[in-house]
Design a protein around this motif. Structure first.
Motif, PDB file in Angstrom:
ATOM      1  N   PRO A  63      52.580  17.667  21.762  1.00 27.23           N
ATOM      2  CA  PRO A  63      53.191  16.259  22.444  1.00 27.23           C
ATOM      3  C   PRO A  63      54.150  17.315  23.682  1.00 27.23           C
ATOM      4  O   PRO A  63      54.276  18.620  23.997  1.00 27.23           O
ATOM      5  CB  PRO A  63      55.278  16.329  20.861  1.00 27.23           C
ATOM      6  CG  PRO A  63      54.912  17.763  20.785  1.00 27.23           C
ATOM      7  CD  PRO A  63      53.294  18.277  21.029  1.00 27.23           C
ATOM      8  N   HIS A  64      55.130  16.786  24.545  1.00 25.03           N
ATOM      9  CA  HIS A  64      55.614  16.998  26.114  1.00 25.03           C
ATOM     10  C   HIS A  64      56.630  18.450  25.343  1.00 25.03           C
ATOM     11  O   HIS A  64      57.161  18.361  24.113  1.00 25.03           O
ATOM     12  CB  HIS A  64      56.484  15.454  26.957  1.00 25.03           C
ATOM     13  CG  HIS A  64      56.482  15.844  28.047  1.00 25.03           C
ATOM     14  ND1 HIS A  64      58.042  16.913  28.353  1.00 25.03           N
ATOM     15  CD2 HIS A  64      56.141  15.775  29.387  1.00 25.03           C
ATOM     16  CE1 HIS A  64      58.301  16.653  29.393  1.00 25.03           C
ATOM     17  NE2 HIS A  64      56.553  16.290  30.136  1.00 25.03           N
ATOM     18  N   SER A 105      59.013  18.727  26.171  1.00 26.89           N
ATOM     19  CA  SER A 105      60.841  17.118  26.187  1.00 26.89           C
ATOM     20  C   SER A 105      61.094  17.029  24.543  1.00 26.89           C
ATOM     21  O   SER A 105      61.943  16.119  23.799  1.00 26.89           O
ATOM     22  CB  SER A 105      61.514  16.807  28.105  1.00 26.89           C
ATOM     23  OG  SER A 105      60.635  15.508  27.528  1.00 26.89           O
ATOM     24  N   TRP A 106      60.030  17.201  24.037  1.00 26.07           N
ATOM     25  CA  TRP A 106      59.833  16.515  22.895  1.00 26.07           C
ATOM     26  C   TRP A 106      61.015  16.640  21.554  1.00 26.07           C
ATOM     27  O   TRP A 106      60.546  17.965  21.781  1.00 26.07           O
ATOM     28  CB  TRP A 106      58.738  15.799  22.181  1.00 26.07           C
ATOM     29  CG  TRP A 106      58.554  15.323  21.078  1.00 26.07           C
ATOM     30  CD1 TRP A 106      58.104  13.523  21.146  1.00 26.07           C
ATOM     31  CD2 TRP A 106      58.396  16.031  19.525  1.00 26.07           C
ATOM     32  NE1 TRP A 106      57.995  13.272  18.959  1.00 26.07           N
ATOM     33  CE2 TRP A 106      58.488  14.302  18.755  1.00 26.07           C
ATOM     34  CE3 TRP A 106      58.147  16.910  18.975  1.00 26.07           C
ATOM     35  CZ2 TRP A 106      57.955  14.849  17.384  1.00 26.07           C
ATOM     36  CZ3 TRP A 106      58.247  17.045  18.083  1.00 26.07           C
ATOM     37  CH2 TRP A 106      57.496  16.186  17.063  1.00 26.07           C
ATOM     38  N   ARG A 125      63.149  13.568  22.733  1.00 22.55           N
ATOM     39  CA  ARG A 125      64.319  13.033  23.595  1.00 22.55           C
ATOM     40  C   ARG A 125      64.928  12.124  22.757  1.00 22.55           C
ATOM     41  O   ARG A 125      66.552  12.417  23.134  1.00 22.55           O
ATOM     42  CB  ARG A 125      63.818  12.793  24.654  1.00 22.55           C
ATOM     43  CG  ARG A 125      62.358  12.943  25.762  1.00 22.55           C
ATOM     44  CD  ARG A 125      62.408  12.754  27.000  1.00 22.55           C
ATOM     45  NE  ARG A 125      63.679  12.232  27.539  1.00 22.55           N
ATOM     46  CZ  ARG A 125      64.436  13.589  28.866  1.00 22.55           C
ATOM     47  NH1 ARG A 125      63.683  14.375  29.519  1.00 22.55           N
ATOM     48  NH2 ARG A 125      64.843  13.377  29.659  1.00 22.55           N
TER      49      ARG A 125
END
Length: 235
Positions: free
Chosen positions: A111-112, A114-115, A117
């Motif tokens: 995942p990103h 920042s996941w 968010r």
């Protein structure tokens, strides 16, 4: 009651092990006695002119030392080693036969950074059991937790409250349904990517050895400036 039954089963195995060791000791003692008796009989039956008395005493002394001490000690160590080697067999069985956890990282499914968010969590028809053959501890659970929403789950002991937390951390894989966080199915990503983004305060919290900062960030991912800013915001 269940604990007593399991304890009795464990004691039965331990008692059989100790009984087998005692039986091995009796057989070794008998064998050592046989060697000493044969040596003594051989010495006494030979004519005095064929064997020197000092050599006869030395042979008898060696027979007693080797058979009673060295031989018995070596054989007992060998028997105990073979008996306790079952632990190695169990470890080998766990490594080669039992199903292991999912990969820590799945590169193509990461995942990103920042996941998550928003932190929205959805349980969709979730079924879970602790292992194959046991009844379901979670059965057809469906719920939708909105972003920044605070909820409380209440119920009697054994109703599945802790099991839902374990399902979030993927301590056991689901038998059915899915759990998504911010639209990502947690079963499709690596365990490290999932668990590093979740936090839990257990019923019996434990502080690891070290400073408060180390307990808050054991992997040293954040700088002191970040901590100072968050502490000021918390105050």
């Amino acid at each position: 009651m269940q604990f007593n039954k399991l304890q009795d089963r464990n004691n039965m195995a331990y008692f059989l092990f100790q009984t087998a060791m005692r039986w091995a000791g009796v057989r070794l003692d008998s064998l050592s006695l046989f060697v000493v008796c044969v040596t003594s009989l051989f010495i006494t039956c030979l004519p005095a002119t064929l064997i020197n008395p000092s050599l006869a005493a030395l042979a008898l002394s060696y027979a007693m030392n080797v058979s009673v001490r060295t031989f018995q000690h070596t054989m007992r160590l060998a028997v105990e080693t073979k008996a306790t080697f079952t632990s190695v067999e169990r470890i080998k069985h766990y490594i080669e036969v039992l199903e292991s956890e999912a990969p820590s990282i799945i590169k193509e499914k990461r995942p990103h950074p920042s996941w998550p968010r928003a932190g929205a969590i959805q349980f969709s028809n979730v079924d879970m059991r602790y292992r194959e053959g046991l009844p379901l501890v979670l059965k057809n659970i469906t719920l939708d937790i909105k972003s920044q929403e605070k909820i409380g789950i209440v119920g009697r002991t054994g109703s599945g409250k802790s099991s839902m937390a374990m399902a979030l951390f993927r301590m056991m894989e689901l038998d059915g349904g899915s759990i998504t966080i911010d639209g990502i199915d947690i079963s499709t990503i690596g365990l490290e990517d999932l668990r590093s983004k979740l936090s839990i305060i257990p019923q019996d919290p434990v502080l690891f050895v070290g400073t408060v900062r180390y307990n808050l960030d054991p992997f040293k991912k954040y700088s002191d400036a970040n901590y100072g800013r968050h502490f000021l915001n918390a105050m």
